[in-house]
Design an enzyme around this catalytic site. Structure first.
Site, PDB file in Angstrom:
ATOM      1  N   ASP A   1       0.830  -1.202   0.000  1.00  0.00           N
ATOM      2  CA  ASP A   1       0.000   0.000   0.000  1.00  0.00           C
ATOM      3  C   ASP A   1       0.867   1.255   0.000  1.00  0.00           C
ATOM      4  O   ASP A   1       2.064   1.216   0.291  1.00  0.00           O
ATOM      5  CB  ASP A   1      -0.889   0.035   1.251  1.00  0.00           C
ATOM      6  CG  ASP A   1      -2.096  -0.886   1.123  1.00  0.00           C
ATOM      7  OD1 ASP A   1      -2.377  -1.336   0.003  1.00  0.00           O
ATOM      8  OD2 ASP A   1      -2.746  -1.144   2.155  1.00  0.00           O
TER       9      ASP A   1
ATOM     10  N   LYS B   1      -3.271   2.305  -2.174  1.00  0.00           N
ATOM     11  CA  LYS B   1      -4.560   2.794  -1.696  1.00  0.00           C
ATOM     12  C   LYS B   1      -4.397   3.975  -0.745  1.00  0.00           C
ATOM     13  O   LYS B   1      -3.764   3.888   0.278  1.00  0.00           O
ATOM     14  CB  LYS B   1      -5.322   1.675  -0.988  1.00  0.00           C
ATOM     15  CG  LYS B   1      -5.760   0.549  -1.894  1.00  0.00           C
ATOM     16  CD  LYS B   1      -6.262  -0.641  -1.096  1.00  0.00           C
ATOM     17  CE  LYS B   1      -7.443  -0.287  -0.257  1.00  0.00           C
ATOM     18  NZ  LYS B   1      -7.941  -1.442   0.520  1.00  0.00           N
TER      19      LYS B   1
ATOM     20  N   MET C   1      -8.003   8.204   9.314  1.00  0.00           N
ATOM     21  CA  MET C   1      -8.482   8.533   7.966  1.00  0.00           C
ATOM     22  C   MET C   1      -9.605   9.569   8.005  1.00  0.00           C
ATOM     23  O   MET C   1     -10.563   9.493   7.227  1.00  0.00           O
ATOM     24  CB  MET C   1      -8.953   7.270   7.232  1.00  0.00           C
ATOM     25  CG  MET C   1      -7.895   6.193   7.126  1.00  0.00           C
ATOM     26  SD  MET C   1      -8.519   4.682   6.372  1.00  0.00           S
ATOM     27  CE  MET C   1      -9.618   4.074   7.657  1.00  0.00           C
TER      28      MET C   1
END
Length: 529
Positions: A39, A61, A175
């Protein structure tokens, strides 16, 4: 050749970024990988651990930016395992903490692919710790709650803010940067006091880490004023007020400093460890590699007459390693070296020789080729004065592109057999965009341990504005190579790794104590020593 039955997948948590936080099991599994699917949030220090032989697949991602959809990533893991490969799915943080590891396992189960899970250190704990925030403290709270701050575009949060407020615990949102205002507003509307401390923690455990500490009522405004960057997490709770008092990471000698290390891969780890022990973030990108000269007839001839040499001279740890590897390959007994004296160029080479059970008879006070040659010439004169009459012959097994200053300074004091044993080749396959890193100023210094590492770095970075590079150099030849490209140079007082690191610390201290303004900072170090 692998067969289908040997295929297996490991879901490995890479931690927040600092390679020191990567687990021992994770490191072992990664070292044996044949395919690595990684990632965007995997730290550069972890990326440098991926074997050169492994196939590397970036599925990159980040929020709203996906190189591959999750479904295709899961199918890719199964496909590679069916080819009989050892597959590592490398994820930032922990695979099961909002890492969608469960979804990948469902596909592996359906396809009957064996798998293992290697947990990782989560940013929810490590990033606050590196910013001086204990997520629990008996004087402030007794619980911790980790929440995803991510939501689909156009949808409202499926979060029970009132329940979170009632816990009176520390809240960590992962996030959630894009929705910072909505999160803070949701907490306030649920009854949280706007005066509760809150923090936005950015790029945690790296040299570029930053924190903005405010309150739930002012964090959005303060973030807009100071500017935010990702990755970042949001922490809400009274413990945020401890950040200034408990901060430690940036207070280390090299805290907040990112160093590019360009040594060959087999020599890089010890230097990197010393830099990290002083708080630096280290980007390991070997600019050169060494390869033994195959079917080395000249070295074979030298081995056949080892008894004629008074001295064997080593100019690098690599030269020592390859010389003794060649002896072992030819099954030559080390006792044939019983009458030979050894000369080395410096401490690193002396250490490499001692590891083979031999101790240097000569090492110059100044660690470079010219002073080594002068010391050998003086040793030959002393031998003459002692009345010795044996043939004065010397063997120098070293790089094919070795410095001629050594030969020039030895002069006619010895009959010299200068035997190339390895080639120095340029590395160009970097996983990091160095032009971008230097342009954005995220790399503070590049460390060079030879002129060849400078040349290798230049070959791998065509078009780079070298005026943006602060080059910490091990000696005058290295400094000259860097300066010729327009780099700003800082040169070690002695040609040793410890002296090189000391010079770096001096340069960093100068930057901390003087007002340098913007861009490249001018200081006495740019002219070297």
């Amino acid at each position: 050749m692998n067969n289908k039955e040997s295929g297996r997948v490991w879901l490995v948590g890479a931690g927040p970024s600092d390679p020191g936080l990567f687990t021992l099991k994770g490191k072992r599994v990664l070292s044996e990988a044949e395919v690595v699917v990684y990632d965007a949030l995997v730290g550069q220090g972890i990326m440098s651990m991926i074997p050169d032989s492994a196939e590397k697949i970036n599925v990159g991602k980040r929020s709203s930016h996906h190189t591959l959809p999750q479904e295709e990533i899961s199918e890719l893991l199964a496909q590679k395992a069916k080819e009989g490969k050892r597959v590592v799915r490398l994820k930032g943080g922990d695979p099961f903490l909002f890492g969608r590891g469960g979804e990948e396992i469902e596909v592996l189960l359906r396809e009957k692919i064996p798998f293992e899970v290697v947990p990782g250190v989560t940013s929810a704990l490590s990033v606050p710790a590196y910013q001086g925030i204990p997520v629990t403290h008996r004087d402030f709270c007794s619980s911790l709650h980790i929440i995803t701050g991510h939501k689909r575009a156009g949808e409202s949060y499926d979060i029970d803010f009132e329940a979170l407020v009632r816990t009176r615990g520390t809240l960590v949102f992962l996030m959630g940067v894009a929705a910072l205002g909505e999160i803070c507003q949701g907490l306030i509307e649920a009854g949280m006091s706007p005066e509760v401390p809150a923090a936005l923690l950015m790029r945690g455990t790296t040299a570029g880490q930053r924190r903005i500490v405010a309150t739930v009522g002012t964090l959005r405004e303060e973030t807009e004023r100071q500017g935010a960057c990702t990755p970042a997490i949001i922490v809400v709770g009274e413990v945020c007020a401890l950040s200034e008092q408990f901060s430690w990471y940036e207070k280390q000698p090299l805290g907040g400093v990112k160093v590019l290390l360009t040594r060959p891969k087999e020599l890089i780890s010890e230097t990197a460890a010393k830099l990290r022990a002083k708080g630096a973030e280290v980007l390991e990108l070997p600019a050169i590699r060494t390869e033994r000269i195959p079917d080395n007839k000249r070295l074979a001839q030298a081995f056949a007459r080892l008894s004629v040499y008074q001295w064997i001279v080593f100019t690098s740890p690599t030269g020592v390693r390859i010389f003794f590897e060649e002896m072992a390959d030819r099954e030559i007994d080390c006792r044939v070296l019983g009458g030979v004296k050894f000369a080395v160029i410096g401490n690193g080479t002396r250490k490499a020789l001692a590891e083979r059970g031999f101790y240097a008879d000569l090492m110059p006070e100044i660690f470079d080729a010219a002073h080594l040659g002068k010391a050998l010439a003086e040793a030959a004169k002393m031998n003459d004065r002692s009345g010795a009459s044996e043939m004065k012959r010397i063997l120098i097994p070293r790089a094919a592109a070795g410095s001629q200053e050594l030969i020039e300074e030895i002069g006619d004091a010895f009959s010299v057999d200068d035997v190339p044993t390895y080639e120095t080749l340029t590395e160009t396959d970097f996983y990091v965009d160095l032009k971008k890193e230097f342009a954005e100023g995220t790399i503070d210094y590049a460390m060079f341990t030879s002129a060849s590492t400078v040349r290798g770095f230049a070959a791998a970075t065509p078009g780079l504005d070298y005026a943006r590079v602060r080059a910490v150099c091990i000696g005058r030849q290295t400094e000259a190579a860097a300066a010729s490209l327009g780099m700003h140079t800082f040169t070690a007082e002695q040609a040793s790794i410890d002296s090189l690191i000391e010079r770096l610390c001096q340069a960093v201290e100068n930057r901390k104590t003087e007002d340098y303004g913007q861009g490249i900072r001018e200081d006495d170090g740019y002219a070297g020593i």
